[in-house]
Design an enzyme around this catalytic site. Sequence first.
Site, PDB file in Angstrom:
ATOM      1  N   HIS A 161       0.812  -1.221   0.000  1.00 55.84           N
ATOM      2  CA  HIS A 161       0.000   0.000   0.000  1.00 55.84           C
ATOM      3  C   HIS A 161       0.849   1.276   0.000  1.00 55.84           C
ATOM      4  O   HIS A 161       0.341   2.359  -0.248  1.00 55.84           O
ATOM      5  CB  HIS A 161      -0.931  -0.020   1.223  1.00 55.84           C
ATOM      6  CG  HIS A 161      -2.019   0.994   1.161  1.00 55.84           C
ATOM      7  ND1 HIS A 161      -2.720   1.273   0.009  1.00 55.84           N
ATOM      8  CD2 HIS A 161      -2.531   1.800   2.114  1.00 55.84           C
ATOM      9  CE1 HIS A 161      -3.612   2.211   0.252  1.00 55.84           C
ATOM     10  NE2 HIS A 161      -3.517   2.556   1.517  1.00 55.84           N
ATOM     11  N   ASP A 215      -2.288   2.256  -4.500  1.00 56.66           N
ATOM     12  CA  ASP A 215      -3.457   2.580  -3.685  1.00 56.66           C
ATOM     13  C   ASP A 215      -4.613   1.640  -4.042  1.00 56.66           C
ATOM     14  O   ASP A 215      -4.545   0.878  -5.003  1.00 56.66           O
ATOM     15  CB  ASP A 215      -3.840   4.065  -3.792  1.00 56.66           C
ATOM     16  CG  ASP A 215      -4.292   4.462  -5.192  1.00 56.66           C
ATOM     17  OD1 ASP A 215      -4.875   3.614  -5.897  1.00 56.66           O
ATOM     18  OD2 ASP A 215      -4.069   5.625  -5.571  1.00 56.66           O
TER      19      ASP A 215
END
Length: 207
Positions: A181, A185
């Site tokens: 992450h 995204d």
Amino acid sequence: ESAAILTTFNEVDMSRVMELRERYGAAFQEKHGIKLGFMGFFVKAAVEALTAYPSVNAEVRGDAVLFKDHYDVGVAVGGGKGLVVPVIRDADQLSLAQIELSIVELAKRARENRITMEDLSGGTFTISNGGIYGSMLSTPILNTPQSGILGLHKIQKKPAVGPDDTVVVRPMMYLALSYDHRIIDGREAVGFLVKVKELIEEPSRLM
């Protein structure tokens, strides 16, 4: 800072791929001497999705993000000493048949414990198939320093809503994408999986 790993899931209808395997399987086997598998379709679909979402093909190096313009896809195969992940180099430049031949050759070497460190290193993305062990759903673990791994699972027949609200039975497979992450995204992760799903559901483009 350590990676923040998230996983997103989707489901893919395998009917079209299964139809293609049925239709071209015998000719493919005659021409190339091997069966037409599923994995080649997923490698090709993944490469196309990686081209659309380059961060999934990137890696974190210290404070920098390294984007790669080559597609070296690791494919998990069962070997003599358990699971290994040899890498198919420049997968973007290979035909479906060349990818399938590479997988068969790497799997054979894995069974005979002839996989080298060279074979296992330098992948930019990984595809792992929990389905071979009958797993219906799992959270694949990143093959660091890569930022994404696609998990395939067992194909299961499920009821789906067809035309005019009829109920039809479809061979469905769960897909899982685990991702770092820090550089990918949620929107990109979901987009990547949807792209793979669309390509597998219209696979004639991949051939």
